[in-house]
Design a protein around this motif. Structure first.
Motif, PDB file in Angstrom:
ATOM      1  N   GLN A 267       0.135  -7.233  10.198  1.00 40.88           N
ATOM      2  CA  GLN A 267      -0.445  -8.575   9.508  1.00 40.88           C
ATOM      3  C   GLN A 267       0.378  -9.011   8.252  1.00 40.88           C
ATOM      4  O   GLN A 267      -0.206  -9.722   7.659  1.00 40.88           O
ATOM      5  N   GLY A 268       1.254  -8.144   7.750  1.00 43.62           N
ATOM      6  CA  GLY A 268       2.188  -8.577   6.709  1.00 43.62           C
ATOM      7  C   GLY A 268       2.087  -7.729   5.642  1.00 43.62           C
ATOM      8  O   GLY A 268       2.724  -7.715   4.611  1.00 43.62           O
ATOM      9  N   ILE A 269       1.315  -6.730   5.655  1.00 45.57           N
ATOM     10  CA  ILE A 269       1.139  -5.762   4.455  1.00 45.57           C
ATOM     11  C   ILE A 269       2.301  -4.876   4.584  1.00 45.57           C
ATOM     12  O   ILE A 269       2.679  -4.186   5.551  1.00 45.57           O
ATOM     13  N   ALA A 270       2.957  -4.535   3.199  1.00 45.69           N
ATOM     14  CA  ALA A 270       3.960  -3.490   3.372  1.00 45.69           C
ATOM     15  C   ALA A 270       3.499  -2.342   2.990  1.00 45.69           C
ATOM     16  O   ALA A 270       2.606  -2.230   2.137  1.00 45.69           O
ATOM     17  N   VAL A 271       3.686  -1.103   3.648  1.00 47.07           N
ATOM     18  CA  VAL A 271       3.150   0.058   3.392  1.00 47.07           C
ATOM     19  C   VAL A 271       4.431   1.184   3.138  1.00 47.07           C
ATOM     20  O   VAL A 271       5.310   1.089   3.968  1.00 47.07           O
ATOM     21  N   THR A 272       4.217   1.992   2.020  1.00 48.57           N
ATOM     22  CA  THR A 272       5.297   3.038   1.775  1.00 48.57           C
ATOM     23  C   THR A 272       4.588   4.431   2.358  1.00 48.57           C
ATOM     24  O   THR A 272       3.411   4.622   1.915  1.00 48.57           O
ATOM     25  N   TYR A 273       5.141   5.177   3.118  1.00 51.28           N
ATOM     26  CA  TYR A 273       4.606   6.549   3.689  1.00 51.28           C
ATOM     27  C   TYR A 273       5.360   7.550   2.799  1.00 51.28           C
ATOM     28  O   TYR A 273       6.537   7.902   3.353  1.00 51.28           O
ATOM     29  N   LEU A 274       4.827   8.206   1.731  1.00 44.68           N
ATOM     30  CA  LEU A 274       5.525   9.353   1.319  1.00 44.68           C
ATOM     31  C   LEU A 274       5.447  10.508   2.049  1.00 44.68           C
ATOM     32  O   LEU A 274       4.619  10.919   2.764  1.00 44.68           O
ATOM     33  N   ALA A 275       6.686  11.268   1.915  1.00 40.50           N
ATOM     34  CA  ALA A 275       6.825  12.493   2.674  1.00 40.50           C
ATOM     35  C   ALA A 275       6.130  13.622   1.608  1.00 40.50           C
ATOM     36  O   ALA A 275       6.460  13.585   0.320  1.00 40.50           O
ATOM     37  N   PRO A 276       5.754  14.670   2.166  1.00 42.83           N
ATOM     38  CA  PRO A 276       5.335  15.846   1.291  1.00 42.83           C
ATOM     39  C   PRO A 276       6.459  16.715   0.736  1.00 42.83           C
ATOM     40  O   PRO A 276       7.725  16.658   1.322  1.00 42.83           O
ATOM     41  N   ASP A 277       6.272  17.574  -0.030  1.00 37.87           N
ATOM     42  CA  ASP A 277       7.226  18.238  -0.709  1.00 37.87           C
ATOM     43  C   ASP A 277       7.307  19.580   0.304  1.00 37.87           C
ATOM     44  O   ASP A 277       6.639  19.576   1.336  1.00 37.87           O
ATOM     45  N   ARG A 278       8.272  20.593   0.224  1.00 37.58           N
ATOM     46  CA  ARG A 278       8.169  21.656   1.117  1.00 37.58           C
ATOM     47  C   ARG A 278       7.031  22.430   1.161  1.00 37.58           C
ATOM     48  O   ARG A 278       6.989  23.257   2.417  1.00 37.58           O
ATOM     49  N   ASP A 279       6.179  22.267   0.413  1.00 40.19           N
ATOM     50  CA  ASP A 279       4.917  23.173   0.620  1.00 40.19           C
ATOM     51  C   ASP A 279       3.741  22.470   1.256  1.00 40.19           C
ATOM     52  O   ASP A 279       2.504  22.653   1.366  1.00 40.19           O
ATOM     53  N   GLY A 280       4.160  21.105   1.569  1.00 42.39           N
ATOM     54  CA  GLY A 280       3.090  20.365   2.297  1.00 42.39           C
ATOM     55  C   GLY A 280       2.236  19.466   1.293  1.00 42.39           C
ATOM     56  O   GLY A 280       1.008  19.188   1.430  1.00 42.39           O
TER      57      GLY A 280
ATOM     58  N   ARG B  87       4.838  -0.592  -7.281  1.00 48.20           N
ATOM     59  CA  ARG B  87       5.623  -1.514  -7.515  1.00 48.20           C
ATOM     60  C   ARG B  87       4.771  -2.652  -7.923  1.00 48.20           C
ATOM     61  O   ARG B  87       3.536  -2.491  -7.847  1.00 48.20           O
ATOM     62  N   PRO B  88       5.233  -3.838  -8.217  1.00 48.57           N
ATOM     63  CA  PRO B  88       4.245  -4.720  -8.653  1.00 48.57           C
ATOM     64  C   PRO B  88       3.250  -5.244  -7.819  1.00 48.57           C
ATOM     65  O   PRO B  88       1.984  -5.598  -8.172  1.00 48.57           O
ATOM     66  N   GLY B  89       3.570  -5.259  -6.457  1.00 54.17           N
ATOM     67  CA  GLY B  89       2.513  -5.767  -5.563  1.00 54.17           C
ATOM     68  C   GLY B  89       1.566  -4.832  -4.992  1.00 54.17           C
ATOM     69  O   GLY B  89       0.824  -4.958  -4.225  1.00 54.17           O
ATOM     70  N   THR B  90       1.653  -3.444  -5.620  1.00 50.83           N
ATOM     71  CA  THR B  90       1.006  -2.440  -5.048  1.00 50.83           C
ATOM     72  C   THR B  90      -0.629  -2.517  -5.396  1.00 50.83           C
ATOM     73  O   THR B  90      -0.835  -2.541  -6.487  1.00 50.83           O
ATOM     74  N   PHE B  91      -1.317  -2.748  -4.297  1.00 56.74           N
ATOM     75  CA  PHE B  91      -2.767  -3.062  -4.669  1.00 56.74           C
ATOM     76  C   PHE B  91      -3.611  -1.753  -4.129  1.00 56.74           C
ATOM     77  O   PHE B  91      -4.786  -1.619  -4.791  1.00 56.74           O
ATOM     78  N   LEU B  92      -3.179  -0.635  -3.355  1.00 56.52           N
ATOM     79  CA  LEU B  92      -4.079   0.249  -3.020  1.00 56.52           C
ATOM     80  C   LEU B  92      -3.053   1.397  -2.725  1.00 56.52           C
ATOM     81  O   LEU B  92      -1.988   1.542  -2.219  1.00 56.52           O
ATOM     82  N   VAL B  93      -3.596   2.732  -3.196  1.00 52.76           N
ATOM     83  CA  VAL B  93      -3.091   4.122  -2.686  1.00 52.76           C
ATOM     84  C   VAL B  93      -3.940   4.708  -2.172  1.00 52.76           C
ATOM     85  O   VAL B  93      -5.184   4.805  -2.383  1.00 52.76           O
TER      86      VAL B  93
ATOM     87  N   ILE C  16       0.962  -1.265  -0.114  1.00 48.28           N
ATOM     88  CA  ILE C  16       0.001   0.217   0.187  1.00 48.28           C
ATOM     89  C   ILE C  16       0.700   1.184   0.128  1.00 48.28           C
ATOM     90  O   ILE C  16       1.854   1.243   0.749  1.00 48.28           O
ATOM     91  N   VAL C  17       0.459   2.355  -0.708  1.00 54.27           N
ATOM     92  CA  VAL C  17       1.148   3.483  -0.547  1.00 54.27           C
ATOM     93  C   VAL C  17       0.164   4.560  -0.013  1.00 54.27           C
ATOM     94  O   VAL C  17      -0.938   4.696  -0.315  1.00 54.27           O
ATOM     95  N   SER C  18       0.540   5.287   1.052  1.00 56.01           N
ATOM     96  CA  SER C  18       0.064   6.307   1.712  1.00 56.01           C
ATOM     97  C   SER C  18       1.004   7.525   1.834  1.00 56.01           C
ATOM     98  O   SER C  18       2.211   7.693   1.276  1.00 56.01           O
ATOM     99  N   SER C  19       0.884   8.483   3.030  1.00 53.26           N
ATOM    100  CA  SER C  19       1.747   9.605   3.113  1.00 53.26           C
ATOM    101  C   SER C  19       1.827   9.814   4.812  1.00 53.26           C
ATOM    102  O   SER C  19       0.944   9.225   5.317  1.00 53.26           O
ATOM    103  N   THR C  20       2.546  10.337   5.155  1.00 55.39           N
ATOM    104  CA  THR C  20       3.029  10.888   6.406  1.00 55.39           C
ATOM    105  C   THR C  20       2.112  11.834   6.829  1.00 55.39           C
ATOM    106  O   THR C  20       1.876  12.335   8.093  1.00 55.39           O
TER     107      THR C  20
ATOM    108  N   LEU D 246      -3.407   1.515   8.942  1.00 52.51           N
ATOM    109  CA  LEU D 246      -2.200   1.219   8.120  1.00 52.51           C
ATOM    110  C   LEU D 246      -1.149   0.438   8.886  1.00 52.51           C
ATOM    111  O   LEU D 246      -0.675  -1.029   8.506  1.00 52.51           O
ATOM    112  N   ALA D 247      -1.138   0.748  10.129  1.00 58.91           N
ATOM    113  CA  ALA D 247      -0.240   0.140  10.983  1.00 58.91           C
ATOM    114  C   ALA D 247      -0.768  -1.160  11.615  1.00 58.91           C
ATOM    115  O   ALA D 247       0.155  -2.074  11.861  1.00 58.91           O
ATOM    116  N   GLN D 248      -1.963  -1.271  11.803  1.00 57.10           N
ATOM    117  CA  GLN D 248      -2.442  -2.590  12.130  1.00 57.10           C
ATOM    118  C   GLN D 248      -2.239  -3.837  10.885  1.00 57.10           C
ATOM    119  O   GLN D 248      -1.948  -4.892  11.401  1.00 57.10           O
TER     120      GLN D 248
END
Length: 377
Positions: free
Chosen positions: A118-131, A143-149, A98-102, A112-114
């Motif tokens: 349970q084994g799901i990988a999560v990428t937390y994107l950081a904002p640019d300087r303007d938020g 990536r190939p296994g990404t099923f949700l943003v 899963i892809v989300s953000s900070t 997402l932490a929960q």
């Protein structure tokens, strides 16, 4: 009781519009539409069901969706849980990405932490300087296994907007689902789900002059076969969310969203003028506006002072988001933006709304100025 404070915390919750209250009262009491909307075999149940379906159409109309795509929940927190956990279960827990953000609300971050446990990988994107979470950042994270943003449309602390149109196209081309938390956006920006590549969208009534305890989840055609229910017990709401429907709350949300659609353009202009007036009154003070250079809704102002200060109790605002208020910790959104802890603790959020007046804005500016010119506490 003393004088009521000036209310500048609309992002935490809005007062229920009196027109909405009147509509809700019609669904209470022996003379009202009090029947169980799931009981269609008699007149009371049918009348309640008709009111529920009218409200479903009103919510759908605000975002240009089909009524059958709107699922009632207890609020945006439950909607976020249903979207994230439901999609993860359909993808098989323990697999996928899963892809989300900070910048997200704790209703998303904690869920997402929960899922990570349970084994799901999560990428937390950081904002640019303007938020802002950029479309390029999302593109680079897939990536190939990404099923949700999962990203919010309007940030609850900064008011910054996410380009969900561009991001949705990228996510759809990848084959993943796109979930958008729109709790802070309804009535503030135009949303057209018939055009946007958005598969799941969360709504809250109490951020849009409706009652607390009711929300909805938009479930688009791509998401329908890829979502699993989280609450079972009767198969209500097309099997996605069981439980007796709260007619009065649903009717209140429908009316609130209908009013939001009617008043959006007028309110945007009026609140933008109030925001401009407030900032003009604060000119020359040691304050900076967070996220000001990004596209944003005018309703929310995040202000960081250059020194410590203590505001009068006459001004009701937030020193952090509602989801962080119990811990008194610095906002995770401000820290993600790059503010130091000391700066985050010198930050306040003022949020304006339907009932904010020019006199209130002027008085708020006066109180802030007095606080910043007073001796350091």
């Amino acid at each position: 009781m003393g004088k009521r404070p000036l209310y500048f915390d609309y992002a935490a919750t809005t007062p229920v519009d009196v027109r909405v209250i009147a509509t809700m009262v019609e669904c209470l009491g022996v003379e009202g539409t009090f029947g169980n909307p799931a009981s269609s075999s008699h007149l009371f149940g049918q009348a309640a069901r008709n009111r529920v379906e009218q409200a479903r159409r009103q919510v759908a109309d605000l975002v240009n969706a089909q009524p059958t795509q709107i699922i009632w929940t207890s609020g945006a927190t439950e909607s976020n849980n249903l979207a994230l956990k439901g999609a993860a279960q359909a993808c098989q827990l323990g697999k996928g990405h899963i892809v989300s953000s900070t910048l997200e609300h704790k209703a998303v971050l904690d869920t997402l932490a929960q899922l990570q446990e349970q084994g799901i990988a999560v990428t937390y994107l950081a904002p640019d300087r303007d938020g802002v979470i950029t479309a390029q950042a999302v593109q680079d994270s897939l990536r190939p296994g990404t099923f949700l943003v999962s990203l919010m449309l309007a940030n609850n602390e900064l008011g910054t907007l996410t380009d969900i149109a561009a991001i949705g196209q990228i996510v759809q081309e990848h084959g993943a689902l796109f979930h958008v938390d729109a709790a802070q956006a309804t009535g503030k920006v135009s949303i057209d789900l018939a055009r946007l590549a958005v598969d799941l969208m969360s709504f809250s009534a109490h951020k849009t002059y409706g009652p607390k305890g009711i929300g909805a989840l938009y479930v688009g055609p791509r998401a329908q076969p890829r979502l699993r229910a989280q609450i079972h017990g009767g198969g209500h709401e097309q099997g996605w969310r069981s439980g007796t429907l709260a007619t009065h709350q649903i009717v209140g949300m429908g009316h609130a969203f209908s009013l939001a659609g009617q008043l959006r353009v007028e309110e945007h202009a009026r609140i933008l003028a109030l925001r401009t007036r407030l900032l003009q009154n604060l000119e020359g003070l040691p304050i900076r506006v967070n996220g000001e250079r990004a596209e944003h809704v005018p309703h929310t102002l995040s202000l960081t002072a250059g020194r410590n200060f203590s505001l009068s109790d006459e001004l009701a605002l937030s020193s952090t988001s509602a989801c962080n208020s119990a811990s008194n910790e610095p906002s995770h959104v401000l820290l993600a933006l790059g503010l130091r802890r000391t700066e985050a603790l010198r930050t306040v959020r003022l949020s304006l709304g339907r009932f904010t007046t020019e006199d209130e804005v002027d008085r708020a500016a006066q109180l802030i100025e007095q606080a910043l010119r007073a001796p350091v506490p």
